[in-house]
Each structure stands twice: as structure tokens, then as C-alpha cells.
Design an enzyme around this catalytic site. Structure first.
Site: not given
Ligand code: NAD
Length: 246
Positions: A14, A58, A81
Site C-alpha cells: 500500500k 491494517q 477502507d
């Protein structure tokens, strides 16, 4: 958080994608013994930081921490997200700002390949909040006739055999075999499973399924890169919204 080797790879990928796109990224690699309070303080700080347009934590996080509280703490307009309940609810009604990255990436793959979803039999295997459920919802918004299969589904093979479009998001190596695929079906493999010999395989037995499918995604190199691309897209979208509201 902590030292999950898979998370390390995902975060590095990422960060690389951000660099490639010209998005500044700030990494906070917190130790595994971080307290809930410390984590919440960091999220609060980032929520209020005008130089930050998107925040992602994460997952998974260490077991002593409350994942739900973390998801709820991220400001919905920075939730790239799209896991916050406000964003999940918006997806349900089809009026969304951000789409969760993996299902959005799958939709992009289908559309870019010129595959029409309207009226098609779509079977999604897996019902997680992150992939299966939103995936089914997006296919439904695109006018597919959607069935969701899960660990309690009675006849998985028979259900998958009906599908024009199959999306496998299970986490079981090569569960979906060629004999379950209808001739000409589109097969999207979200699964990423590490075998004991370290080989990465999907939820679909690629070789046998590819013989029946009209289109199929490989693992690795299929849905994974699309997930990251959609994260970049969400971040740019968040930045534009914040810029307009300044
Ligand atoms: P999860 O464990 O949260 O959910 C798995 C789902 O599969 C559950 O809903 C369960 O009911 C269902 N299931 C389990 N066994 C089954 C069986 N035998 N038959 C039918 N259904 C069964 O997993 P997840 O987070 O949704 O991830 C699924 C897979 O996708 C994993 O391999 C994960 O690594 C991968 N993944 C990939 C990406 C990507 O970017 N490519 C992103 C997220 C997840």
C-alpha cells in the site's frame, strides 16, 4: 500492529502504491502490546489532522484490542477502507462515498472486461463483512440475481454450478473446482491462501476452473492489485471531498 508477516507485506504494498500515485503516506507501526487507549488516541489525532485525508488500520489487530471500537473511531469521511457502520449502511442503500476496496476492485474487473451483470446468476461464496456481504450488495446494485453461500450452505457445488458469475471469498485453498463451474462462467478468485510450502493459492483450483470459464482471475495478480488500486481511488476521493469542504 504487532508483527503479522502478511500485514507487513500488505502495508508495504500500500505504501508503494501511494508513492507511485503521489499520495503521501504516514506509517505508524505500533508494537503488539499497544493499549486500546494509545491506539484510540492515535486515531483521534489523525481524525483531526488536516494533512490526512484517509486512515486505515491494517487488520487483524492483536486479540487484546477491540477491533469494533477501532473501526467505529475512524471518521467516516476518512474511512478509506469503508468499514465504518455509516459507510456500510450507505452501501446497503446504494448511496455511498466509499466502497470497500476488494469488492470495488472485483466490480471494476468485471466492468472493464465488458461483462454485463444485469440479470446474471451471481454466486458469492463467503459472507464476511469485508468481502462477501458488500460484494453481494454491489452485484445486486448492478442488477445481478445474487446468492450468498457460506460455511453452512448445504449443496455448495450445485449452487455454484448455476452461476454465470462466481466470486470466491472463502479462505479455503482451491475449494472451488472445475467440475463446479458452468461452461462459460466468469470466475473471480478473492482468496489468498498460503500453503505449508509457502506457495500462494486462491479459493479456486485455477487449472480445472480455467478450462470451463470464459474469464478467470489468477492468484496472485488478480484481485489483490485491484484492492490496492481501489484504496488509492478512495483516498483521492476523500482528498477531493475535504478540499471542496475547506
Ligand atoms: P472470513 O474468514 O472472514 O470469511 C470467510 C467466509 O467463508 C465465511 O463467511 C464463511 O462462512 C465462508 N466459508 C468458510 N468455509 C466455507 C466452506 N467450506 N464453504 C462455503 N463457505 C465457507 O474471510 P474474508 O476476510 O472474507 O477473506 C476470504 C479470503 O479472501 C481469504 O483467503 C482472504 O485472505 C482473502 N482476501 C483477499 C483480499 C484481496 O485483496 N485479494 C482481500 C480480503 C480478503
Amino acid at each position: 500492529m504487532g508483527d503479522d508477516p502478511a500485514s507487513r507485506i500488505y502495508v508495504n504494498n500500500k505504501k508503494k502504491a501511494c508513492e507511485y500515485c503521489g499520495i503521501r503516506s504516514f506509517e505508524y507501526a505500533l508494537p503488539g502490546d499497544t493499549t486500546q487507549e494509545e491506539l484510540m488516541d492515535l486515531i483521534e489525532k489523525l481524525n483531526g489532522d488536516d494533512s490526512v485525508d484517509g486512515i486505515l488500520c491494517q487488520l487483524p489487530i492483536p486479540k487484546h484490542l477491540d477491533e469494533k471500537a477501532v473501526i467505529n473511531a475512524i471518521r467516516p469521511d476518512k474511512d478509506v477502507d469503508a468499514f465504518h457502520p455509516a459507510n456500510v449502511g450507505k452501501i446497503m442503500i446504494g448511496d455511498y462515498d466509499f466502497l470497500p476496496c476488494t469488492p470495488a476492485g472485483v466490480m471494476e474487473l468485471i466492468r472493464e472486461s465488458g461483462i454485463d451483470i444485469a440479470g446474471k446468476e451471481c454466486v458469492v461464496i463467503g459472507r464476511s463483512n469485508i468481502v462477501g456481504k458488500p460484494m453481494a450488495m454491489l452485484l445486486l446494485h448492478a442488477h445481478g440475481t445474487v446468492t450468498i453461500c457460506h460455511s453452512k450452505t448445504k449443496d455448495l457445488a450445485e449452487t455454484v454450478r448455476r452461476a454465470d458469475i462466481v466470486v470466491a471469498a472463502v479462505g479455503v485453498p482451491e475449494l472451488i473446482t472445475g467440475d463446479m463451474i458452468k461452461e462459460g462462467a466468469v470466475v473471480i478468485d478473492v482468496g489468498m491462501n498460503r500453503l505449508p510450502d509457502k506457495k500462494l493459492v486462491g479459493d479456486v483450483a485455477f487449472e480445472s476452473a480455467a478450462k470451463k470459464a470464459s474469464a478467470i482471475t489468477p492468484v496472485p495478480g488478480g484481485v489483490g492489485p485491484m484492492t490496492i488500486a481501489m484504496l488509492m481511488k478512495n483516498t483521492v476521493k476523500a482528498a477531493l471531498v475535504h478540499h471542496e469542504n475547506k
